[in-house]
Design a protein around this motif. Structure first.
Motif, PDB file in Angstrom:
ATOM      1  N   GLN A   1       2.123   9.403 -11.915  1.00 52.96           N
ATOM      2  CA  GLN A   1       0.686   9.232 -11.687  1.00 52.96           C
ATOM      3  C   GLN A   1      -0.178  10.159 -12.539  1.00 52.96           C
ATOM      4  O   GLN A   1      -1.275   9.781 -12.962  1.00 52.96           O
ATOM      5  CB  GLN A   1       0.364   9.416 -10.216  1.00 52.96           C
ATOM      6  CG  GLN A   1       0.663  10.805  -9.662  1.00 52.96           C
ATOM      7  CD  GLN A   1       0.716  10.810  -8.143  1.00 52.96           C
ATOM      8  OE1 GLN A   1       1.668  10.314  -7.556  1.00 52.96           O
ATOM      9  NE2 GLN A   1      -0.313  11.369  -7.526  1.00 52.96           N
TER      10      GLN A   1
ATOM     11  N   THR B   1       0.272   5.285 -11.137  1.00 56.08           N
ATOM     12  CA  THR B   1      -1.019   5.823 -11.562  1.00 56.08           C
ATOM     13  C   THR B   1      -1.599   6.746 -10.491  1.00 56.08           C
ATOM     14  O   THR B   1      -1.124   6.779  -9.346  1.00 56.08           O
ATOM     15  CB  THR B   1      -2.023   4.687 -11.846  1.00 56.08           C
ATOM     16  OG1 THR B   1      -2.320   4.030 -10.604  1.00 56.08           O
ATOM     17  CG2 THR B   1      -1.427   3.690 -12.839  1.00 56.08           C
TER      18      THR B   1
ATOM     19  N   GLY C   1      -5.081   4.083  -9.218  1.00 55.02           N
ATOM     20  CA  GLY C   1      -4.907   2.644  -9.083  1.00 55.02           C
ATOM     21  C   GLY C   1      -6.059   1.833  -9.623  1.00 55.02           C
ATOM     22  O   GLY C   1      -6.219   0.662  -9.244  1.00 55.02           O
TER      23      GLY C   1
ATOM     24  N   ILE D   1      -4.194   1.152 -14.454  1.00 55.82           N
ATOM     25  CA  ILE D   1      -3.124   0.163 -14.324  1.00 55.82           C
ATOM     26  C   ILE D   1      -2.905  -0.557 -15.656  1.00 55.82           C
ATOM     27  O   ILE D   1      -1.765  -0.811 -16.076  1.00 55.82           O
ATOM     28  CB  ILE D   1      -3.449  -0.842 -13.209  1.00 55.82           C
ATOM     29  CG1 ILE D   1      -3.402  -0.150 -11.832  1.00 55.82           C
ATOM     30  CG2 ILE D   1      -2.491  -2.022 -13.250  1.00 55.82           C
ATOM     31  CD1 ILE D   1      -2.028   0.240 -11.361  1.00 55.82           C
TER      32      ILE D   1
ATOM     33  N   ALA E   1       4.805  -0.424  -5.356  1.00 56.48           N
ATOM     34  CA  ALA E   1       3.516   0.239  -5.189  1.00 56.48           C
ATOM     35  C   ALA E   1       3.652   1.499  -4.359  1.00 56.48           C
ATOM     36  O   ALA E   1       4.240   1.493  -3.273  1.00 56.48           O
ATOM     37  CB  ALA E   1       2.519  -0.713  -4.544  1.00 56.48           C
TER      38      ALA E   1
ATOM     39  N   ASP F   1      -1.332   3.673  -6.062  1.00 59.43           N
ATOM     40  CA  ASP F   1      -1.467   2.463  -6.876  1.00 59.43           C
ATOM     41  C   ASP F   1      -2.319   1.385  -6.216  1.00 59.43           C
ATOM     42  O   ASP F   1      -2.704   0.415  -6.870  1.00 59.43           O
ATOM     43  CB  ASP F   1      -0.083   1.874  -7.180  1.00 59.43           C
ATOM     44  CG  ASP F   1       0.785   2.825  -7.971  1.00 59.43           C
ATOM     45  OD1 ASP F   1       0.262   3.448  -8.918  1.00 59.43           O
ATOM     46  OD2 ASP F   1       1.989   2.954  -7.643  1.00 59.43           O
ATOM     47  N   ILE F   2      -2.584   1.542  -4.921  1.00 54.91           N
ATOM     48  CA  ILE F   2      -3.325   0.524  -4.184  1.00 54.91           C
ATOM     49  C   ILE F   2      -4.383   1.211  -3.323  1.00 54.91           C
ATOM     50  O   ILE F   2      -4.356   2.432  -3.147  1.00 54.91           O
ATOM     51  CB  ILE F   2      -2.376  -0.335  -3.310  1.00 54.91           C
ATOM     52  CG1 ILE F   2      -1.291   0.501  -2.628  1.00 54.91           C
ATOM     53  CG2 ILE F   2      -1.677  -1.369  -4.187  1.00 54.91           C
ATOM     54  CD1 ILE F   2      -1.666   1.194  -1.402  1.00 54.91           C
TER      55      ILE F   2
ATOM     56  N   THR G   1      -4.760  -6.810  -5.830  1.00 61.26           N
ATOM     57  CA  THR G   1      -5.130  -5.496  -6.349  1.00 61.26           C
ATOM     58  C   THR G   1      -4.860  -5.504  -7.845  1.00 61.26           C
ATOM     59  O   THR G   1      -4.096  -6.345  -8.342  1.00 61.26           O
ATOM     60  CB  THR G   1      -4.289  -4.367  -5.713  1.00 61.26           C
ATOM     61  OG1 THR G   1      -2.901  -4.598  -6.014  1.00 61.26           O
ATOM     62  CG2 THR G   1      -4.481  -4.281  -4.208  1.00 61.26           C
TER      63      THR G   1
ATOM     64  N   TYR H   1      -2.967  -3.498  -9.302  1.00 58.70           N
ATOM     65  CA  TYR H   1      -1.521  -3.284  -9.400  1.00 58.70           C
ATOM     66  C   TYR H   1      -0.789  -4.630  -9.353  1.00 58.70           C
ATOM     67  O   TYR H   1       0.093  -4.892 -10.179  1.00 58.70           O
ATOM     68  CB  TYR H   1      -1.030  -2.384  -8.261  1.00 58.70           C
ATOM     69  CG  TYR H   1       0.469  -2.416  -8.098  1.00 58.70           C
ATOM     70  CD1 TYR H   1       1.283  -1.580  -8.841  1.00 58.70           C
ATOM     71  CD2 TYR H   1       1.073  -3.332  -7.231  1.00 58.70           C
ATOM     72  CE1 TYR H   1       2.677  -1.635  -8.725  1.00 58.70           C
ATOM     73  CE2 TYR H   1       2.444  -3.397  -7.108  1.00 58.70           C
ATOM     74  CZ  TYR H   1       3.239  -2.545  -7.856  1.00 58.70           C
ATOM     75  OH  TYR H   1       4.600  -2.619  -7.749  1.00 58.70           O
TER      76      TYR H   1
ATOM     77  N   TYR I   1       4.402  -7.895  -3.098  1.00 60.83           N
ATOM     78  CA  TYR I   1       4.567  -6.445  -3.209  1.00 60.83           C
ATOM     79  C   TYR I   1       6.018  -5.974  -3.036  1.00 60.83           C
ATOM     80  O   TYR I   1       6.309  -4.806  -3.280  1.00 60.83           O
ATOM     81  CB  TYR I   1       3.670  -5.736  -2.185  1.00 60.83           C
ATOM     82  CG  TYR I   1       2.219  -5.731  -2.581  1.00 60.83           C
ATOM     83  CD1 TYR I   1       1.737  -4.813  -3.508  1.00 60.83           C
ATOM     84  CD2 TYR I   1       1.334  -6.651  -2.035  1.00 60.83           C
ATOM     85  CE1 TYR I   1       0.401  -4.815  -3.882  1.00 60.83           C
ATOM     86  CE2 TYR I   1      -0.014  -6.666  -2.404  1.00 60.83           C
ATOM     87  CZ  TYR I   1      -0.474  -5.742  -3.331  1.00 60.83           C
ATOM     88  OH  TYR I   1      -1.794  -5.749  -3.707  1.00 60.83           O
TER      89      TYR I   1
END
Length: 625
Positions: free
Chosen positions: A67, A106, A109, A114, A134, A138-139, A149, A151, A174
């Motif tokens: 991230q 990330t 997010g 992304i 995820a 990320d979300i 999203t 992502y 997901y």
């Protein structure tokens, strides 16, 4: 020097003065980066190579939280690019089967973060199969029912649809699974969202049910956490996943998570009393946000281990003289939670849901190639024997299935107890017959049992001028108790001095014998028919508690001994043509000295075959290749 060695000062004393050749094993990334070896050379100079799905050794790359490399206007994807270049460039060398990301790709997010991450991942698209999932960064929030999203737009199922390993995704997109082929079998990888809903858990259970014979690696973001002692504990979310999914499915033997630091590991017993290894892997707290650090899980189904190492390819690619102190410090992590080995008997661990396929017994005619001189097996096709575990009576005849009349007859040594030779159902997995004999020979007092050819058997006088192959299967007991130094496996009776040989350790030893030294080294000594010589081969220490296939191959010029299809190191180049037999019986279970048997063999013995020509490893009773 032990008493046994001091009583044999020449040939047998050679064991103590032989040159030791160190084994070449895996070297650390840091050592190789310093110029010691090539395996971790700079990735840009690497040749990609090819992944071998049949090899019993393969790698699984694990990439935790990246991230801080995708953090708004502080982003720097170059460390991850170096990691991806490394994985692609070294795929063949490390036999990498797959890579899995543990979430938090990330920091925020956002669509911009992304998008940059998605472009970076293009370096491995189509070059190395991988999974992502995820993490909470990320979300926005919620479980896997959160909806669209950025992502999901970038890393949803559509990204992997063409990947050969991709099996499918949950309806929400997901959660996903991959089926990869490695070590000549299929493996399941489950990549689950950081907060799996009940629907997601039902989907995951359905995937496991559909692939009920596949060993499974579960990956998610939030599973276990660890303190500074490295001992991992289930998080609240991890406890839910353990109770509702992991512990109930024996297939899951390894579960990996990120999110927390420091790294750690633990082992929990599932509902079937089998081990499940649970690891937390995260290096975002380290210099440069972890610098794209990866963890390689090296599966070795021959040794029964998973070797784990952790390092940064980005720093590894730099010249050692150009690395800053922090780069050098972060190059490789070697603590007990970053570099370790897991001992796993894969066949036993997977036995409940994927029992090994045991080859069927092969009939004798199928394993008697041209030139077979003798072939003995210890099942109903070779002899009338009692039930497994019962003593084999003296006088029992084991037929030579080649039809050449080299039948063997059982007898005890030195009034030994009947239990020194019993019938056993134990056998090498590659052995044609699924049976063996259990010998309980030993010293002080000498005891044992032997099987010998009759006085007019052809084998007694066979000289093998065009070469020979002698094969047998043995298993030494575990624990290996008592004194069994120099016990014989097989031999011909007689004294080499009686045929005019002058070079050996003693003129009183037989002309050909296969023995076991005090260190459990195999010793094959032969007095050739055409040379006044005694070329002797020595193996490494053969293991206890496991079956070993032994093959002695002579091509009428020299002799090579193979153990489990591998040529041993200490095979002499000395010329060797034929065997100087004296017309006296061939023996299984002991070796004479001065025409007297002392102790007998200690362990199991399976199918034994003699062929009057050299065979290749592909033609062995336990074929190689």
């Amino acid at each position: 020097m032990t008493p046994a060695e001091s009583s044999h000062p020449d040939r047998r004393g050679l064991l103590q003065v032989a040159v030791a050749i160190p084994a070449v094993g895996a070297m650390s990334a840091a050592a190789l980066a310093a110029g010691v070896g090539p395996a971790h050379a700079a990735p840009d100079a690497a040749r990609p190579g090819r992944f071998d799905p049949a090899s019993p050794r393969f790698g699984l790359a694990v990439l935790p939280d990246t991230q801080y490399l995708f953090d708004a206007d502080s982003a720097d994807p170059e460390p991850l690019r170096a990691t991806f270049r490394y994985l692609v460039g070294r795929r063949g060398d490390a036999n990498l089967a797959f890579m899995t990301h543990l979430g938090d790709i990330t920091e925020h997010g956002t669509r911009e973060e992304i998008a940059l991450a998605a472009r970076t991942f293009r370096l491995i698209d189509g070059r190395l199969p991988y999974s992502v999932l995820a993490g909470n960064h990320d979300i926005a929030s919620g479980d896997d029912q959160r909806g669209d999203t950025p992502y999901l737009d970038a890393f949803g199922p559509h990204r992997f649809a063409s990947a050969p390993t991709f099996g499918g995704a949950s309806p929400d997109g997901y959660n996903s699974y991959h089926v990869l082929r490695a070590a000549d079998r299929e493996w399941l990888v489950l990549a689950l969202d950081w907060r799996v809903s009940e629907a997601g858990l039902r989907w995951a259970q359905g995937v496991l049910d559909e692939h009920r014979t596949l060993p499974a690696v579960l990956t998610t973001h939030d599973l276990v956490w660890a303190g500074d002692d490295g001992a991992a504990r289930l998080s609240d979310n991890g406890a839910r996943m353990w109770d509702e999914l992991i512990r109930r499915n024996d297939q899951i033997f390894l579960a990996l998570g990120g999110h927390y630091w420091p790294p750690g590991r633990t082992v929990l017993a599932n509902d079937f009393d089998n081990d499940v290894h649970l690891h937390v892997t995260n290096y975002q707290d380290r210099y440069y946000g972890g610098a794209g650090m990866i963890r390689l899980y090296g599966f070795d189904l021959v040794r029964g281990v998973i070797d784990v190492e952790t390092f940064s390819p980005w720093f590894l690619a730099r010249d050692a003289s150009d690395r800053t102190p922090l780069e050098a410090e972060t190059l490789e992590l070697t603590g007990p939670v970053d570099r370790f080995s897991l001992e796993i008997d894969f066949a036993d661990r997977f036995r409940r849901f994927a029992p090994p396929v045991v080859p069927k017994p092969r009939p004798a005619p199928a394993v008697m190639p041209r030139g077979t001189v003798a072939y003995w097996r210890f099942d109903s096709s070779g002899a009338v024997l009692p039930a497994a575990g019962a003593p084999v009576p003296d006088g029992t005849v084991v037929r030579d299935l080649s039809g050449n009349g080299n039948d063997l007859t059982v007898s005890r040594l030195h009034d030994s107890d009947p239990k020194v030779l019993t019938v056993s159902a134990e056998h090498h997995p590659g052995q044609p017959a699924h049976a063996s004999l259990r010998f309980d020979g030993g010293k002080n007092p000498d005891r044992g049992a032997i099987l010998t050819t009759g006085p007019r058997a052809r084998l007694n006088s066979e000289k093998f001028p065009r070469g020979y192959t002698i094969e047998t299967f043995v298993r030494l007991p575990e624990p290996y108790e008592g004194d069994h130094a120099w016990m014989g496996i097989l031999s011909w009776e007689g004294r080499n001095g009686d045929i005019g040989k002058t070079t050996g350790w003693s003129p009183l030893e037989p002309t050909c014998s296969l023995n076991v030294s005090p260190e459990r080294f195999l010793q094959f000594v032969v007095y050739p028919d055409r040379q006044d010589a005694d070329p002797t081969s020595w193996s490494h220490a053969i293991p206890v508690g496991r079956w070993t296939h032994i093959a002695v191959v002579n091509d009428a010029r020299r002799t090579i001994v193979y153990v489990d299809g591998s040529k041993i190191a200490r095979n002499p180049a000395q010329p060797s043509t034929g065997i100087a037999t004296l017309g006296k019986p061939f023996v299984l279970g002991a070796t004479q000295f001065d025409e007297r048997f002392g102790q007998g063999f200690y362990g199991w013995m399976g199918d034994t075959r003699i062929v009057g020509r050299p065979l290749s490893p592909a033609e062995f009773l336990a074929p190689v290749g």
